[in-house]
Design an enzyme around this catalytic site. Structure first.
Site, PDB file in Angstrom:
ATOM      1  N   LYS A 270      -1.688 -12.608   6.109  1.00  0.00           N
ATOM      2  CA  LYS A 270      -1.825 -13.573   5.013  1.00  0.00           C
ATOM      3  C   LYS A 270      -0.500 -14.342   4.911  1.00  0.00           C
ATOM      4  CE  LYS A 270      -4.386 -15.019   1.677  1.00  0.00           C
ATOM      5  NZ  LYS A 270      -5.207 -16.156   1.966  1.00  0.00           N
TER       6      LYS A 270
ATOM      7  N   ASP B   3      -7.111  -1.895   5.452  1.00  0.00           N
ATOM      8  CA  ASP B   3      -7.929  -1.042   4.599  1.00  0.00           C
ATOM      9  C   ASP B   3      -9.243  -1.744   4.264  1.00  0.00           C
ATOM     10  OD1 ASP B   3      -8.390   1.228   2.951  1.00  0.00           O
ATOM     11  OD2 ASP B   3      -7.832   0.033   1.198  1.00  0.00           O
TER      12      ASP B   3
ATOM     13  N   ASP C 296      -8.309 -14.022   5.026  1.00  0.00           N
ATOM     14  CA  ASP C 296      -9.564 -14.425   4.367  1.00  0.00           C
ATOM     15  C   ASP C 296     -10.498 -15.091   5.369  1.00  0.00           C
ATOM     16  OD1 ASP C 296      -7.390 -16.129   4.306  1.00  0.00           O
ATOM     17  OD2 ASP C 296      -8.132 -17.334   2.657  1.00  0.00           O
TER      18      ASP C 296
ATOM     19  N   TYR D  60       0.813  -1.219   0.000  1.00  0.00           N
ATOM     20  CA  TYR D  60       0.000   0.000   0.000  1.00  0.00           C
ATOM     21  C   TYR D  60       0.850   1.274   0.000  1.00  0.00           C
ATOM     22  CZ  TYR D  60      -4.506   2.208   1.077  1.00  0.00           C
ATOM     23  OH  TYR D  60      -5.668   2.918   1.032  1.00  0.00           O
TER      24      TYR D  60
END
Ligand code: NAP
Length: 404
Positions: free
Chosen positions: A218, A292, A268, A151
């Site tokens: 992740k 985000d 997830d 990001y």
């Protein structure tokens, strides 16, 4: 001459005078409407609660369109200096300048002031129309890392000399093949950046008697960045001694009383668990991009981001902000919902230790919404609602200050 006094910091703690100088950026588009309303409610709450013993010396500083018209700059150095000097400030939404080398004023502000933690508390206000069956089970505070990750914007467009040079380096030196003409981005994540974020989240959990911190990552796929975030997070947890325990190290049946339990969860999976069992979540600490997405997804669960407040915090400076944009089509119409900015003001009051005034505003806002006196956005899907303007909504909140 500005009256009031500066907030000082000693041993990492804020020393707040009875009349602190707090800089504000009104914001563009709907900014002036929601700022006027929010300021009025905050001043009324502080006056009602502290009876004149405490008050805020507001100091306007410029950014965005207003700054550009007055100074030719979008983010004047004087504004950054004022936020550094006075340490705590609040801002409305800012227009993102098109062209001119600034990606986003918000990103520039965070970078210049090293506001490394984006803090987004999300809770439900009864009466708000929500897409889920039990929105009242949502009460989470997301700590999103603000300065690193994919990001951070270190990327090169497809076909550029820079992208070609980086591809050559990857192929020639590191033996990694990347498809020709790929665009390329870099995902930097450091122990320093990750650890200070997790440290802030755990400290927050301890200070606010929260039950746990979930490290969301992740790392199953991105092992050396997101996986390292998880590992560094657990290292930080150990710094706190016995008050903070790792969930996997808890003895079966052991009491969690008075402790902050740290666990980790893959991103997830977190999205589905937050929908299915939101009560299992308390404080979340996560890298920039996950944070985000998660912040808006959780906010949607309780009825949309129009109500979600935010704060961007470093060890020295904190800037609280509405999380929505400038909604230009509503500018100057006295129509939109000021709650996001007002609740950011509530976070700010808590941050400076004026917790009673903060609680008063939050509960008066909750009662106003519960009573069905709401702006157009919250009136949608609520046949019992009485729709009011931005300023009318502020009046209704002020009427309810200090009530049951
Ligand atoms: P936006 O300004 O957030 O507005 C999108 C829609 O969200 C509005 O049309 C409105 O929906 C609803 N909305 C936003 N704020 C609301 C409020 N206070 N009360 C009720 N409804 C509200 O997003 P955008 O149109 O994509 O962005 C406009 C500008 O804002 C851009 O220049 C963007 O770069 C900037 N921006 C700034 C920030 C920031 O400063 N933090 C954040 C995001 C975007 P309805 O039309 O359905 O009523």
């Amino acid at each position: 001459m500005q009256d009031g006094a500066r907030i000082e910091v000693r041993d990492g703690r804020l020393l707040v005078p009875d009349r602190p100088i707090l800089p504000f950026i009104e914001g563009d588009g709907i900014g002036p409407d929601i700022w006027r309303a929010s300021r009025r409610v905050m001043d009324a709450a502080v006056a009602a609660r502290y009876g004149g013993r405490r008050s805020i010396a507001w100091l306007e500083v410029l950014a965005g369109e207003k700054a550009f018209h007055a100074t030719g700059e979008w983010l004047p150095a004087a504004t950054l200096q004022a936020l550094k000097t006075y340490r705590v400030g609040i801002k409305g939404p800012l227009t993102t300048p098109v062209g001119g080398g600034i990606r986003s004023l918000n990103v520039a502000l965070r970078r210049e002031l090293d506001l490394y933690a984006c803090v987004r508390p999300v809770r439900y206000f009864p009466g708000v129309v929500s897409p889920v069956a039990h929105p009242e089970r949502v009460d989470v505070v997301i700590f999103r890392e603000n300065t690193e990750d994919i990001y951070a914007g270190i990327e090169w467009a497809s076909g550029t000399a820079e992208a070609r040079a980086l591809r050559e380096f990857l192929r020639g030196t590191l033996g990694v093949d990347v498809r020709e003409d790929s665009a390329l981005g870099i995902k930097p994540m450091s122990p320093f950046g990750s650890k200070r974020l997790v440290r802030k989240a755990i400290q927050y959990a301890l200070d606010h008697h929260r039950r746990g911190v979930t490290l969301v990552h992740k790392g199953n796929i991105m092992k050396y960045t997101e996986g390292a975030f998880r590992d560094w997070g657990y290292e930080v947890a150990r710094e706190f001694g016995e008050r903070v325990v790792r969930e996997s190290e808890l003895e079966p049946g052991a009491s969690r009383e008075g402790k902050v339990v740290v666990r980790d969860l893959i991103a997830d999976n977190t999205f589905q668990q937050l929908l299915l069992r939101p009560a299992d979540f308390d404080v979340i600490a996560t890298p920039n991009l996950n944070g985000d997405y998660l912040s808006d997804a959780v906010a949607a669960q309780v009825g949309g981001i129009g109500l979600a407040p935010g704060g961007n915090i470093s060890d020295e400076v904190a800037v609280f902000e509405a999380t929505h944009g400038t909604a230009p089509k509503y500018a100057g119409l006295d129509r939109v919902n000021p709650s996001s900015l007002l609740l950011s003001g509530v976070m700010m009051l808590r941050h400076i230790g004026w917790v009673e005034a903060a609680d008063d505003v939050e509960s008066a806002l909750a009662r106003t919404i519960r009573d069905g006196v709401v702006t157009y956005d919250l009136a949608r899907g609520r046949p019992d609602a009485r729709e009011v303007s931005t300023s009318g909504f502020a009046d209704a909140i002020i009427e309810r200050l200090g009530g049951e």
